[in-house]
Scaffold this motif. Structure first.
Motif, PDB file in Angstrom:
ATOM      1  N   GLN A  97      -8.417  -2.995   3.229  1.00  0.00           N
ATOM      2  CA  GLN A  97      -9.456  -3.311   4.250  1.00  0.00           C
ATOM      3  C   GLN A  97      -9.778  -4.572   4.313  1.00  0.00           C
ATOM      4  O   GLN A  97      -9.822  -5.396   3.078  1.00  0.00           O
ATOM      5  CB  GLN A  97     -10.525  -2.371   3.997  1.00  0.00           C
ATOM      6  N   THR A 103      -7.435  -2.978   8.951  1.00  0.00           N
ATOM      7  CA  THR A 103      -6.509  -3.083   7.926  1.00  0.00           C
ATOM      8  C   THR A 103      -5.426  -4.010   7.852  1.00  0.00           C
ATOM      9  O   THR A 103      -5.357  -4.394   9.135  1.00  0.00           O
ATOM     10  CB  THR A 103      -5.929  -1.476   7.836  1.00  0.00           C
ATOM     11  N   ASP A 109     -11.890  -5.618   1.258  1.00  0.00           N
ATOM     12  CA  ASP A 109     -11.181  -5.530   0.055  1.00  0.00           C
ATOM     13  C   ASP A 109     -10.919  -6.835  -0.508  1.00  0.00           C
ATOM     14  O   ASP A 109     -10.986  -7.417  -1.655  1.00  0.00           O
ATOM     15  CB  ASP A 109     -10.050  -4.777  -0.009  1.00  0.00           C
ATOM     16  N   HIS A 152       0.856  -1.421   0.070  1.00  0.00           N
ATOM     17  CA  HIS A 152       0.089   0.208   0.061  1.00  0.00           C
ATOM     18  C   HIS A 152       0.987   1.108  -0.156  1.00  0.00           C
ATOM     19  O   HIS A 152       1.614   1.185   0.885  1.00  0.00           O
ATOM     20  CB  HIS A 152      -0.775   0.248   1.302  1.00  0.00           C
ATOM     21  N   GLY A 164      -3.250   5.029   0.912  1.00  0.00           N
ATOM     22  CA  GLY A 164      -4.280   3.995   0.604  1.00  0.00           C
ATOM     23  C   GLY A 164      -3.661   2.473   1.446  1.00  0.00           C
ATOM     24  O   GLY A 164      -2.770   2.027   1.310  1.00  0.00           O
ATOM     25  N   CYS A 201      -0.067   1.748  -5.862  1.00  0.00           N
ATOM     26  CA  CYS A 201      -0.117   0.521  -5.545  1.00  0.00           C
ATOM     27  C   CYS A 201       1.048  -0.331  -6.088  1.00  0.00           C
ATOM     28  O   CYS A 201       1.146  -0.749  -7.010  1.00  0.00           O
ATOM     29  CB  CYS A 201      -1.428  -0.228  -6.342  1.00  0.00           C
ATOM     30  N   HIS A 214     -10.473   2.230  -4.090  1.00  0.00           N
ATOM     31  CA  HIS A 214      -9.914   3.295  -3.163  1.00  0.00           C
ATOM     32  C   HIS A 214      -9.642   4.480  -4.038  1.00  0.00           C
ATOM     33  O   HIS A 214      -8.903   5.479  -3.542  1.00  0.00           O
ATOM     34  CB  HIS A 214      -8.474   2.865  -2.678  1.00  0.00           C
TER      35      HIS A 214
END
Length: 440
Positions: free
Chosen positions: A165, A309, A168, A146, A162, A348, A338
């Motif tokens: 979660q 997270t 996700d 992240h 970012g 990413c 996100h």
């Protein structure tokens, strides 16, 4: 020795047969073909001195059809046959006479063979070793971290952080049809671990059961945690080899209690010894692995993270050919969740071990081809040495070749001798080179 006798038959050398009606030769001269010609005894029995030195020891006999001695004449037909044993012996004697020249030629060929074998083996060994190390790290794994956005997207500013979660996990997996596994990983490296025998500080990692397959965690004793352990959030632990040795010195850890920040866990398995030369969070042999749900409950993510997270995704494609598509789908799915651009690699970042393996394979292949070319050039120079040696040998033995043809030896028989000389040099030096390279 070339000579005539009063007996008939084939003596293994050239056989002279005369047509019917042709009178036999009334007298015989004796010749000795040993690198040149030496006239033998004439009709009166006189024997003049030899004209030049001896090289070979090939003996030929000429006889007429009825067995009597004879010379070459228009009415006679020569059948040139040479016993293979005599041919090889003659070749070996010739090579022995020119020992230094033969040795240098053989050394050039042998060194070329050794160079090719060792250089190609070195490149191939490096490639195989790296492939083995990559397999021990993980099976075509991509680690999705992240990061912060570097591009504006959807009216939102750049520089946003970012983080993945829990929600996700299922959504990213559903949108990534070319990916085989998409699992989370949450870890902490400040967990205090102790047993009834010793204590230490190890990295504790929580994930799903496919984690063992993706990260090549082979079970040495016991088992890895399963889906039942995840669903019930059981406090079970799978420990690395070095961690097990430190926490349970000289004992079997299975079934023993392991306390992580005073939370009691039961050891259900121990990993086998693992060679690892790369990692993103430490060596696996010094870790403790627990179910993701137990990790979430007992060791939640630290700020700036939240209780929902985690650190990163572990992703594997369904095949190597699908890895690029899988990588793109992961970025697109996370970008949609996100609100960042799918082309924003800073938002990413992905450690792609598949792409690294391809790049390394290309590098090692280029190295192998280059080293092989160097060895081939060396071998080619050795081949030039053989060619030069044979050219010198033919030039030095011109008189011998003339005598052989004079007594009826066809060109094929003469060529066979020089061919076998080159063959023996090439094969013997090649065998020596291969044997030395194999021994090294």
């Amino acid at each position: 020795m070339i000579g005539g006798t009063g007996t008939g038959g084939n003596h293994g050398g050239p056989l002279l047969q005369c047509r019917k009606g042709v009178p036999p030769v009334p007298s015989v001269r004796f010749f000795d073909v040993r690198g040149g010609v030496t006239p033998g005894a004439d009709r009166k029995g006189r024997a003049p001195s030899p004209r030049f030195s001896q090289q070979n020891d090939t003996s030929l006999r000429i006889t007429t059809g009825d067995g009597r001695a004879g010379l070459r004449s228009p009415g006679c037909r020569v059948q040139a046959t040479m016993v293979f044993r005599d041919l090889i012996g003659d070749v070996l004697r010739t090579l022995w006479v020119h020992k230094l020249r033969t040795f240098l030629t053989m050394f050039g060929i042998a060194w070329g063979i050794v160079s090719i074998v060792l250089m190609v083996a070195a490149g191939e060994g490096l490639r195989k070793g790296q492939e083995e190390q990559a397999r021990t790290f993980g099976k075509d794994v991509m680690i999705v971290f992240h990061g912060r956005t570097s591009m504006q997207a959807g009216g939102l500013r750049a520089g946003r952080l970012g983080q993945g979660q829990d929600s996700d996990i299922a959504l990213v997996g559903a949108d990534s049809s070319d990916c085989e596994y998409v699992i989370p990983e949450l870890e902490q490296d400040t967990v205090r671990a102790h047993s009834n025998f010793n204590n230490a500080a190890f990295t504790v990692t929580g994930s799903y059961p496919p984690f063992a397959y993706i990260r090549s965690l082979a079970v040495g004793n016991g088992r890895f945690y399963d889906w039942a352990d995840v669903h019930e959030a059981r406090r079970v632990a799978f420990v690395g080899t070095d961690a097990a040795k430190q926490l349970f010195p000289g004992r079997n850890p299975l079934g023993e209690s392991l306390y992580l920040n005073d939370f009691p866990y039961t050891v259900v398995g121990v990993m086998t010894t693992k060679k690892q030369d790369s990692s993103y969070d430490g060596w696996d042999v010094n870790k403790v692995f627990i179910p993701f749900t137990a990790m979430r409950r007992d060791f939640p993510d630290k700020p700036p993270g939240t209780p929902t997270t985690f650190d990163h995704f572990l992703v594997t494609p369904k095949s190597v050919e699908q890895h690029a598509a899988c990588k793109h789908e992961i970025r697109a799915a996370l970008g949609k969740l996100h609100s960042f651009d799918a082309g924003d690699k800073e938002a990413c970042p992905i450690w792609d071990t598949v792409q690294e393996a391809k790049a390394f394979r290309q590098m090692t292949d280029g190295m192998k081809y280059f080293l092989g070319a160097v060895g081939i050039v060396t071998l080619f120079l050795g081949g030039l040495g053989v060619m030069n040696v044979m050219m010198v040998a033919v030039r030095e033995r011109t008189r011998e070749i003339g005598v052989r043809k004079a007594v009826g030896a066809p060109a094929r028989t003469i060529l066979e001798q020089f061919f076998f000389e080159a063959l023996i040099i090439a094969f013997l030096s090649g065998a020596i080179g291969l044997g030395f390279a194999y021994g090294v």
